[in-house]
Design an enzyme around this catalytic site. Structure first.
Site, PDB file in Angstrom:
ATOM      1  N   LYS A 252      61.220  85.626 -28.290  1.00 41.41           N
ATOM      2  CA  LYS A 252      60.921  86.970 -27.429  1.00 41.41           C
ATOM      3  C   LYS A 252      61.804  87.476 -26.325  1.00 41.41           C
ATOM      4  CE  LYS A 252      57.782  83.785 -25.704  1.00 41.41           C
ATOM      5  NZ  LYS A 252      56.106  84.070 -25.638  1.00 41.41           N
ATOM      6  N   ARG A 253      61.913  88.492 -26.418  1.00 41.50           N
ATOM      7  CA  ARG A 253      62.528  89.054 -24.941  1.00 41.50           C
ATOM      8  C   ARG A 253      62.652  87.811 -24.016  1.00 41.50           C
ATOM      9  NH1 ARG A 253      64.362  94.458 -25.747  1.00 41.50           N
ATOM     10  NH2 ARG A 253      65.567  94.330 -24.281  1.00 41.50           N
TER      11      ARG A 253
ATOM     12  N   HIS B  80      50.132  98.140 -20.629  1.00 40.14           N
ATOM     13  CA  HIS B  80      50.295  96.696 -21.457  1.00 40.14           C
ATOM     14  C   HIS B  80      51.478  95.993 -20.615  1.00 40.14           C
ATOM     15  CE1 HIS B  80      50.485  98.529 -25.706  1.00 40.14           C
ATOM     16  NE2 HIS B  80      50.144  99.582 -25.032  1.00 40.14           N
TER      17      HIS B  80
ATOM     18  N   LYS C 116      51.211  84.985 -33.530  1.00 39.41           N
ATOM     19  CA  LYS C 116      51.655  84.793 -34.972  1.00 39.41           C
ATOM     20  C   LYS C 116      51.671  83.339 -35.067  1.00 39.41           C
ATOM     21  CE  LYS C 116      53.338  89.069 -34.593  1.00 39.41           C
ATOM     22  NZ  LYS C 116      54.530  90.179 -33.858  1.00 39.41           N
TER      23      LYS C 116
ATOM     24  N   LYS D  30      58.887  85.191 -18.711  1.00 42.29           N
ATOM     25  CA  LYS D  30      58.825  84.505 -19.685  1.00 42.29           C
ATOM     26  C   LYS D  30      59.296  83.529 -20.001  1.00 42.29           C
ATOM     27  CE  LYS D  30      58.605  88.269 -22.655  1.00 42.29           C
ATOM     28  NZ  LYS D  30      57.483  88.926 -23.422  1.00 42.29           N
TER      29      LYS D  30
HETATM   30  C1  LIG Z   1      60.263 102.068 -19.371  1.00 45.88           C
HETATM   31  C2  LIG Z   1      60.825 100.531 -19.877  1.00 45.88           C
HETATM   32  C3  LIG Z   1      59.512 100.346 -20.292  1.00 45.88           C
HETATM   33  C4  LIG Z   1      59.904  99.968 -21.773  1.00 45.88           C
HETATM   34  C5  LIG Z   1      58.298  99.099 -22.215  1.00 45.88           C
HETATM   35  C6  LIG Z   1      57.751  98.514 -21.747  1.00 45.88           C
HETATM   36  C7  LIG Z   1      56.393  97.939 -22.486  1.00 45.88           C
HETATM   37  C8  LIG Z   1      54.961  98.205 -21.911  1.00 45.88           C
HETATM   38  C9  LIG Z   1      57.445  96.254 -22.343  1.00 45.88           C
HETATM   39  C10 LIG Z   1      55.868  95.698 -23.867  1.00 45.88           C
HETATM   40  O1  LIG Z   1      55.987  95.500 -24.676  1.00 45.88           O
HETATM   41  N1  LIG Z   1      55.343  94.702 -23.482  1.00 45.88           N
HETATM   42  C11 LIG Z   1      54.320  94.098 -23.629  1.00 45.88           C
HETATM   43  O2  LIG Z   1      53.094  94.464 -24.936  1.00 45.88           O
HETATM   44  C12 LIG Z   1      53.202  93.687 -25.736  1.00 45.88           C
HETATM   45  C13 LIG Z   1      51.933  94.304 -26.516  1.00 45.88           C
HETATM   46  O3  LIG Z   1      50.374  94.824 -25.919  1.00 45.88           O
HETATM   47  C14 LIG Z   1      51.895  92.226 -25.050  1.00 45.88           C
HETATM   48  O4  LIG Z   1      51.600  91.846 -26.393  1.00 45.88           O
HETATM   49  C15 LIG Z   1      53.373  91.954 -23.712  1.00 45.88           C
HETATM   50  O5  LIG Z   1      52.424  90.471 -22.996  1.00 45.88           O
HETATM   51  C16 LIG Z   1      53.568  92.804 -22.966  1.00 45.88           C
HETATM   52  O6  LIG Z   1      54.842  92.108 -22.386  1.00 45.88           O
HETATM   53  C17 LIG Z   1      57.245  98.446 -20.172  1.00 45.88           C
HETATM   54  C18 LIG Z   1      58.871  99.570 -19.785  1.00 45.88           C
END
Ligand SMILES: CCc1ccc([C@H](C)CC(=O)N[C@@H]2O[C@H](CO)[C@@H](O)[C@H](O)[C@H]2O)cc1
Length: 789
Positions: A521-522, A343, A633, A527
């Site tokens: 969004k975060r 992701h 969305k 972003k």
């Molecule tokens: C280890 C810490 C951590 C926690 C969560 C994440 C996630 C992968 C971050 C995330 O939410 N990524 C998002 O995933 C979405 C679903 O696929 C995408 O639409 C977003 O572009 C992406 O930033 C990375 C690293």
């Protein structure tokens, strides 16, 4: 329904109608709905068992569910009945559903995608189970104190979480630490610590209750609840020490969504839920009397990013140490079960555990990782290593242990092949596939936007609820003035609902006739919320200079949390709030421009903001946003996108048509090329008087008169590094915003573009995404009895 609500009020809550609180009514309503839900859930569970159908197991550290009562009522087709029953009892359905806290068991995109996937799996009738953690505290609550983010623990479980069923009989031992002994080539792990994982099940009912799956969340319990001896010695703390230690594991969700923490507790969380899940699915398979070698025919295990990547070594451990398979046979079997979804490309988000830490917490697994490494090196000499520079690289481990790896948008998947897994892709050219993300239209149109969904159903029927491609039937209406008026009237009613909420909650007046320009969004530099607020300042400057120049009034709406340790993101939040305070109190531009940043953005707030949006901000540096799902969305709810060619924006623009999308900025290739020219930021600033002016204003403290030097650091990042190329995209972003202004003035044309966006979003249903996973990765199909229904 009415009698059931009263019965639950009386016997479930011990209350009579006259003395019931909103909470009591909500609990009574929820229990009445839960009864009806169980009547769909149990038969599905029995059918899945009876037919020995292959199951999908979705392992995710996060499930960003939000509220459930409305979703449950809607999927059961009981909203009107519930609303009528409550009004007969003198109660307001909308007020009661608002009383439910969000289940905020996720950070952002990854967690919400998992929740949308669960809804689609159930609606498609694919037997599946979601596995995750029952965090005691979900994502923190955000508040602003003098414009700065402060975090408070989230407390969703302080109330009864009515939708879950505790399963005390479903319990597994999870072990950590200790050492491994080898006797006659058999490994014996002597753990240092053991906790129990117990299950809590939440039913996931599909549209019209045609099928029901389960979300199983694990909670940690101590092996020995209470140490009476210590207590009797008066050592009360150590009496409950083991309980406190055990509960720590699931105490709280890590609030980082792009930076791996490297914390031991995070690793223990990842192993805790993964081991419990793998043990549980093997027990289920074995309870059918299967031969473990046939597990891949009964279980498709999907890893939601690297967070559950320990699943590979754990499955091998159980197959070898408990089921007596040979290491290589176990490896091959595990690979046939596992799929891995990436992701993010952000280097800081790729999990790399220090070998010493990994080995200390999981000594047996480190041995197995070495076996996996040796096996892969033997078969592919010189291939990328899992054990690199004293770290265990979870991305490489997940890739090597999966039979399929997927990205989440077409562009992202190409970049995964060209960058993060380029070498492994060369060795395994068939392994990487693309599955572009999607969203569930049940929550993100049917439930959150009744005005628009009623209009659409009135026009083309309700087939779109389970087949979003039906929306294409609206395309010819982009020339129908009457329908367009009705379409924009729905948008207008959502904007008025939002204006009333902003007035009530924040005391800010916003004009529903203005363009509602939304970025939710975060908070993260890639972003580029900071580029948005810089553009806002530039627009304000122009409006102040020529207030009568026929501006399109705008309301800039922001929403989003910063990871507590992410300093620059917190600075950006502070700047947005400071700029908002200045602009919102400017008598010259008060009817032209407002900035609104409600605290504590979450799923429920998104469900209110998205239906009211005219313009959707998807402005990330090209190549950085893996997909985005908010973008989908917004477009589904009739907002136009201003965005870069990044993530799923590329595919959205292909589906809605370039003429219905406000594109700007460098492409991913141009970004990479620009990086090869150091000093690109200064060059861009030197070429832009507009940027020079706004940086000047910020540096002199125009938005922080009480602390003029507050943003010297932040502005410095633009001049010195500007890693996310804000300076290079700013002017084209500004110009494109002005194009949007002009377009908004032509209501008919804007309505046609907005309608075309909605009508073109069929591809972006998570139903289509899940069908892709089912075909390309899991090799499962919808249950025949559901597919036909
Ligand atoms: C280890 C810490 C951590 C926690 C969560 C994440 C996630 C992968 C971050 C995330 O939410 N990524 C998002 O995933 C979405 C679903 O696929 C995408 O639409 C977003 O572009 C992406 O930033 C990375 C690293």
């Amino acid at each position: 329904m009415k009698n059931d609500i009263l019965r639950h009020l009386r016997y479930g809550l011990g209350k009579d109608a006259a003395h019931s609180s909103t909470y009591d009514w909500r609990m009574a309503l929820s229990r009445a709905l839960r009864d009806r839900m169980v009547d769909h859930w149990i038969p599905s569970t029995q059918a899945a068992y009876k037919s020995k159908s292959k199951r999908v197991y979705y392992l995710s550290m996060e499930f960003l569910i939000g509220r459930l009562v409305e979703d449950m009522a809607s999927n059961l087709g009981l909203v009107d009945e519930a609303r009528a029953a409550l009004s007969d009892l003198g109660q307001d359905y909308d007020l009661i559903v608002k009383d439910e806290p969000d289940a905020a068991l996720g950070n952002g995109g990854l967690g919400r995608l998992a929740a949308c996937f669960m809804d689609s799996l159930a609606t498609l009738g694919i037997p599946a189970m979601g596995y995750g953690i029952r965090y005691e505290h979900g994502l923190f609550e955000q508040d602003f104190v003098e414009g700065q983010q402060v975090e408070r623990p989230e407390t969703w479980l302080q109330q009864d979480h009515i939708w879950e069923f505790e399963r005390p009989e479903v319990e597994y031992r999870i072990t950590f630490g200790g050492h491994v002994e080898h006797h006659h080539d058999k490994a014996h792990w002597h753990p240092g610590e053991t906790v129990l994982a117990t299950a809590y099940d939440t039913p996931v009912i599909g549209w019209k209750g045609r099928w029901g799956n389960t979300l199983r969340l694990w909670a940690a319990q101590p092996v020995k609840v209470f140490d009476l001896a210590s207590f009797n010695r008066g050592d009360y703390l150590s009496a409950s020490r083991s309980e406190a230690l055990a509960r720590t594991i699931c105490r709280v969700l890590y609030p980082d969504d792009t930076t791996e923490t490297g914390k031991e507790l995070r690793l223990k969380q990842e192993y805790f839920f993964t081991s419990a899940s793998i043990q549980d699915l093997i027990r289920r398979f074995m309870s059918d009397g299967g031969d473990i070698r046939n597990l891949p025919d009964a279980a498709a295990i999907q890893l939601n990013d690297t967070h559950p990547a320990i699943a590979g070594p754990e499955l091998i451990r159980l197959l070898v140490d408990d089921h007596g398979l040979k290491m290589d046979e176990a490896m091959a079997l595990a690979r046939r079960c596992l799929g891995y979804t990436n992701h993010t490309l952000l280097p800081e988000a790729l999990e790399r555990w220090p070998e010493w830490l990994f080995g200390r917490v999981l000594p047996r697994h480190l041995e197995i990782v070495r076996e996996i490494e040796d096996d892969h090196q033997r078969r592919f000499p010189g291939s990328p290593r899992i054990l690199e520079h004293g770290n265990v690289c979870m991305g490489e481990l997940a890739f090597i242990m999966a039979h399929k790896v997927n990205g989440v948008s077409a562009l992202h998947t190409e970049l995964v092949k060209q960058t993060v897994f380029a070498d492994l892709h060369k060795l395994h050219p068939q392994r990487i596939v693309n599955e572009t993300n999607g969203i569930t239209q049940r929550r993100w149109l049917k439930t959150c936007n009744p005005a628009l969904s009623t209009l659409i159903t009135g026009q083309i029927g309700d087939g779109w609820i389970t087949d979003l491609d039906e929306l294409a039937k609206l395309k010819p209406l982009s020339g129908d003035a009457q329908f367009k008026d009705a379409f924009m009237a729905a948008k207008r009613s959502n904007k008025e609902r939002l204006s009333n909420w902003v007035k009530a909650e924040m005391g800010i007046d916003i004009d529903p006739a203005a363009m509602f320009d939304v970025q939710i969004k975060r908070i993260h530099e890639y972003k580029r919320q900071h580029m948005n607020i810089l553009e806002t300042i530039a627009l304000w400057n122009e409006m102040k200079a020529r207030p009568d120049a026929g501006w399109t009034p705008r309301v800039k709406i922001f929403g989003g949390k910063a990871a507590p340790g992410y300093y620059v993101a917190k600075e950006i939040i502070h700047l947005i709030n400071d700029v908002a305070a200045t602009i919102n109190n400017d008598p010259v531009t008060k009817d032209l421009l407002k900035v609104v940043y409600p605290p504590n953005y979450n799923v429920t707030m998104a469900e209110m903001l998205i239906p009211a949006a005219d313009l959707s901000e998807q402005i990330s540096t090209a190549g950085k946003e893996a997909s985005g799902t908010g973008n989908m969305k917004f477009a589904l709810n009739g907002a136009l996108t201003i965005g870069t060619l990044d993530g799923a924006n590329v595919e959205i623009r292909e589906h809605v048509g370039a003429e219905n999308f406000f594109l700007f900025g460098l492409t991913a290739d141009e970004v990479m090329e620009r990086r090869t020219h150091p000093g690109y930021a200064r060059a861009a600033i030197d070429a832009s008087p507009r940027m020079q002016r706004i940086f000047g204003q910020i540096v002199e403290g125009r938005f922080s008169p009480q602390d003029p030097s507050r943003y010297h650091g932040l502005v410095g990042t633009f001049y010195d590094s500007d890693y996310f190329l804000v300076t290079c995209d700013f002017d084209s972003y500004y110009d494109t915003q002005r194009r949007a202004d002009e377009a908004f003035k032509n209501e008919r044309n804007w309505a046609a573009m907005a309608l075309t966006n909605t009508a073109s979003m069929g591809f972006f249903s998570s139903d289509r995404t899940i069908k892709g996973y089912a075909k390309d990765i899991w090799h499962v199909g919808p249950r025949p009895d559901v597919a036909e229904a």
